[in-house]
Scaffold this motif. Structure first.
Motif, PDB file in Angstrom:
ATOM      1  N   ALA A 221       1.333  -1.116   0.035  1.00  0.00           N
ATOM      2  CA  ALA A 221       0.135   0.137   0.048  1.00  0.00           C
ATOM      3  C   ALA A 221       0.549   0.662  -0.017  1.00  0.00           C
ATOM      4  O   ALA A 221       1.002   2.674  -0.706  1.00  0.00           O
ATOM      5  CB  ALA A 221      -0.742   0.365   1.726  1.00  0.00           C
ATOM      6  N   ARG A 224       2.435   1.769  -3.362  1.00  0.00           N
ATOM      7  CA  ARG A 224       0.883   2.294  -4.307  1.00  0.00           C
ATOM      8  C   ARG A 224       0.686   3.816  -4.238  1.00  0.00           C
ATOM      9  O   ARG A 224       0.643   4.753  -5.046  1.00  0.00           O
ATOM     10  CB  ARG A 224      -0.335   1.485  -3.912  1.00  0.00           C
ATOM     11  CG  ARG A 224      -1.588   1.781  -4.921  1.00  0.00           C
ATOM     12  CD  ARG A 224      -1.202   1.135  -6.772  1.00  0.00           C
ATOM     13  NE  ARG A 224      -1.104  -0.413  -6.279  1.00  0.00           N
ATOM     14  CZ  ARG A 224      -0.955  -0.844  -7.489  1.00  0.00           C
ATOM     15  NH1 ARG A 224      -0.375  -0.168  -8.488  1.00  0.00           N
ATOM     16  NH2 ARG A 224      -0.509  -2.247  -7.386  1.00  0.00           N
ATOM     17  N   TRP A 231      -4.898   7.584  -2.183  1.00  0.00           N
ATOM     18  CA  TRP A 231      -5.460   6.716  -1.725  1.00  0.00           C
ATOM     19  C   TRP A 231      -5.095   5.041  -1.472  1.00  0.00           C
ATOM     20  O   TRP A 231      -5.847   4.881  -2.453  1.00  0.00           O
ATOM     21  CB  TRP A 231      -6.969   6.628  -0.793  1.00  0.00           C
ATOM     22  CG  TRP A 231      -7.171   5.885   0.529  1.00  0.00           C
ATOM     23  CD1 TRP A 231      -8.185   5.397   0.914  1.00  0.00           C
ATOM     24  CD2 TRP A 231      -6.641   6.544   1.970  1.00  0.00           C
ATOM     25  NE1 TRP A 231      -7.898   4.211   1.787  1.00  0.00           N
ATOM     26  CE2 TRP A 231      -7.018   5.015   2.460  1.00  0.00           C
ATOM     27  CE3 TRP A 231      -5.179   6.099   2.094  1.00  0.00           C
ATOM     28  CZ2 TRP A 231      -6.816   4.328   4.066  1.00  0.00           C
ATOM     29  CZ3 TRP A 231      -4.965   6.488   3.559  1.00  0.00           C
ATOM     30  CH2 TRP A 231      -5.649   5.216   4.687  1.00  0.00           C
ATOM     31  N   PRO A 232      -4.258   4.203  -1.070  1.00  0.00           N
ATOM     32  CA  PRO A 232      -4.296   2.933  -1.320  1.00  0.00           C
ATOM     33  C   PRO A 232      -5.649   2.220  -1.227  1.00  0.00           C
ATOM     34  O   PRO A 232      -6.324   2.595   0.193  1.00  0.00           O
ATOM     35  CB  PRO A 232      -2.896   2.209  -0.342  1.00  0.00           C
ATOM     36  CG  PRO A 232      -3.519   2.925   0.025  1.00  0.00           C
ATOM     37  CD  PRO A 232      -3.317   4.415  -0.419  1.00  0.00           C
ATOM     38  N   LYS A 233      -6.324   1.453  -1.373  1.00  0.00           N
ATOM     39  CA  LYS A 233      -7.485   0.389  -1.182  1.00  0.00           C
ATOM     40  C   LYS A 233      -6.983  -0.954  -0.279  1.00  0.00           C
ATOM     41  O   LYS A 233      -5.181  -1.599  -0.738  1.00  0.00           O
ATOM     42  CB  LYS A 233      -8.429  -0.449  -1.902  1.00  0.00           C
ATOM     43  CG  LYS A 233      -8.206   0.699  -3.088  1.00  0.00           C
ATOM     44  CD  LYS A 233      -9.606   0.332  -4.036  1.00  0.00           C
ATOM     45  CE  LYS A 233     -10.231   1.404  -4.493  1.00  0.00           C
ATOM     46  NZ  LYS A 233     -11.425   0.691  -5.907  1.00  0.00           N
ATOM     47  N   MET A 234      -7.407  -1.121   1.258  1.00  0.00           N
ATOM     48  CA  MET A 234      -7.144  -2.464   2.085  1.00  0.00           C
ATOM     49  C   MET A 234      -6.873  -3.502   0.515  1.00  0.00           C
ATOM     50  O   MET A 234      -7.990  -4.099   0.619  1.00  0.00           O
ATOM     51  CB  MET A 234      -7.542  -2.721   3.052  1.00  0.00           C
ATOM     52  CG  MET A 234      -6.785  -3.183   4.050  1.00  0.00           C
ATOM     53  SD  MET A 234      -8.011  -3.446   5.346  1.00  0.00           S
ATOM     54  CE  MET A 234      -9.920  -4.040   5.709  1.00  0.00           C
ATOM     55  N   GLU A 235      -5.875  -4.686   0.027  1.00  0.00           N
ATOM     56  CA  GLU A 235      -6.552  -5.704  -1.209  1.00  0.00           C
ATOM     57  C   GLU A 235      -6.446  -6.713  -0.359  1.00  0.00           C
ATOM     58  O   GLU A 235      -7.406  -8.079  -1.397  1.00  0.00           O
ATOM     59  CB  GLU A 235      -5.799  -4.992  -2.142  1.00  0.00           C
ATOM     60  CG  GLU A 235      -6.110  -3.950  -3.071  1.00  0.00           C
ATOM     61  CD  GLU A 235      -4.526  -3.969  -4.175  1.00  0.00           C
ATOM     62  OE1 GLU A 235      -3.581  -4.905  -4.125  1.00  0.00           O
ATOM     63  OE2 GLU A 235      -4.873  -3.155  -4.946  1.00  0.00           O
ATOM     64  N   GLU A 249      -9.527  -3.003  10.299  1.00  0.00           N
ATOM     65  CA  GLU A 249      -9.816  -1.216   9.096  1.00  0.00           C
ATOM     66  C   GLU A 249      -9.003  -0.713   9.940  1.00  0.00           C
ATOM     67  O   GLU A 249      -8.088   0.260   9.218  1.00  0.00           O
ATOM     68  CB  GLU A 249     -10.708  -1.473   8.234  1.00  0.00           C
ATOM     69  CG  GLU A 249     -10.628  -0.415   7.486  1.00  0.00           C
ATOM     70  CD  GLU A 249     -11.225   0.560   7.477  1.00  0.00           C
ATOM     71  OE1 GLU A 249     -11.770   1.863   6.143  1.00  0.00           O
ATOM     72  OE2 GLU A 249     -13.070   0.180   7.058  1.00  0.00           O
ATOM     73  N   GLN A 275      -8.893   8.961   8.242  1.00  0.00           N
ATOM     74  CA  GLN A 275      -9.476   7.728   8.400  1.00  0.00           C
ATOM     75  C   GLN A 275     -10.166   7.534   9.281  1.00  0.00           C
ATOM     76  O   GLN A 275     -11.458   7.044   9.674  1.00  0.00           O
ATOM     77  CB  GLN A 275      -8.945   6.827   7.302  1.00  0.00           C
ATOM     78  CG  GLN A 275      -8.713   6.670   5.426  1.00  0.00           C
ATOM     79  CD  GLN A 275     -10.073   6.738   5.196  1.00  0.00           C
ATOM     80  OE1 GLN A 275     -10.887   6.197   5.427  1.00  0.00           O
ATOM     81  NE2 GLN A 275     -10.621   7.641   3.948  1.00  0.00           N
TER      82      GLN A 275
END
Length: 347
Positions: A221, A224, A231-235, A249, A275
């Protein structure tokens, strides 16, 4: 004729939208537009404006302030139904004929845009209502119609990361290998600059940089964000975060914030703070407050303290009876003192 709304457009952006809609008995309506200093009206006649256009929709663009302009206003404009997106691109509007609005010609449009019969058979009529869009481009006679495309640097750098073309540095993180570009990392992070081009050379083994105390998904992340500034996604879910719901999260966000601080990525750190502030609750406030104090996140700490300040005595007692709170208050007594001061001020 019924008034159907007003919109103010300046610097290419809609500044003040406001609309009302004529009743079912109305046969015509107009919408006031203010575009870059000029006032315009859309005249719409659902039953036609002239006898020869009866049974058709008539629509006209009208310049209201023609008496105040020093020269004719040259405009490219086009009418379309709201769902006809294929003809609403700026390039399509600029390709239309340039029309001159002046004291002699202040009203230009279509006396028969579409027949009522065709409208009723089309998909544009929904619940006996239809929406017409008017795209307007003020034609500057001194400048050509050149459309500058939006920046796509973010997409190009992301592709560079994904294709791995030209990579020249390798990282080992939690058993997973990552390759990247030294110049990109150094340009984005002062820590990477010192590590890759300075004297730090942290954990260098056989030209592979070992990153300790970090999950591989967090480093992914981080990369990225470095390449895209977004903003990087929590993949994926790391093994240490195998919990459900909000806790997962929150844990990911906390670890990403620590990583952002470690590599001096202040924008990413602030994004993590934002966040986490949205996840503050009775079950999470202690861990978020501890992290905020540890990582010097003053605004996030203040958000946690304010959250506690507005809680009931019962809710506060529940938070302070936990082992996490006991550890936090012992480790950071200054936080407890600030909370006590806040609570005292509300009495």
């Amino acid at each position: 004729m019924s008034f159907a709304g007003v919109s103010v457009i300046a610097d290419g952006r809609l500044r003040q939208p406001w609309a009302v809609y004529p009743g079912t008995a109305s046969r015509s309506g107009y919408h006031l537009l203010v575009v870059e200093g000029h006032r315009w009206v859309l005249d719409i006649y659902p039953n036609g404006k002239y006898p020869e256009s009866a049974g058709s929709i008539s629509i006209f663009l009208v310049l209201l302030d023609e008496q105040q302009i020093a020269r004719p206003v040259k405009v490219c404009f086009d009418f379309s139904f709201i769902d006809e997106v294929e003809v609403q691109a700026p390039a399509c509007v600029r390709a239309t004929e340039v029309c001159e609005f002046s004291t002699d010609a202040s009203c230009i449009g279509h006396s028969s845009l579409i027949t009522r019969e065709d409208l009723e058979m089309s998909g544009h009529l929904k619940d006996d209502c239809f929406a017409i869009r008017c795209d307007i481009v003020i034609a500057d006679p001194l400048a050509p119609f050149i459309e500058v495309p939006p920046s796509n640097m973010r997409r190009h750098f992301n592709k560079l990361l994904e294709t791995k073309v030209g990579t020249d540095v390798t990282f080992m993180v939690d058993g997973e290998t990552f390759v990247a570009h030294r110049c990109v990392l150094a340009a984005r992070s002062a820590v990477f600059m010192a590590e890759l081009f300075g004297s730090m050379e942290e954990g260098m083994t056989d030209n592979v940089i070992q990153i300790k105390d970090m999950e591989s998904s967090i480093f992914k992340a981080l990369l990225r964000f470095i390449y895209t500034d977004s903003w990087p996604k929590m993949e994926e879910v790391p093994s240490s975060m195998e919990v459900e719901g909000d806790v997962q999260e929150i844990t990911w966000l906390q670890q990403l914030l620590v990583a952002a601080d470690r590599y001096d990525l202040q924008r990413l750190k602030s994004m993590c703070e934002e966040q986490l502030a949205g996840h503050i609750g009775l079950c999470s406030v202690t861990t978020i407050l501890s992290l905020a104090q540890q990582q010097h996140c003053s605004e996030l700490k203040e958000a946690c303290l304010e959250f506690l300040n507005v809680q009931s005595a019962t809710a506060l007692q529940g938070v302070m009876s936990t082992r996490d709170w006991e550890h936090m208050s012992t480790t950071y007594p200054c936080v407890l003192n600030k909370l006590i001061a806040k609570l005292a001020s509300r009495v």
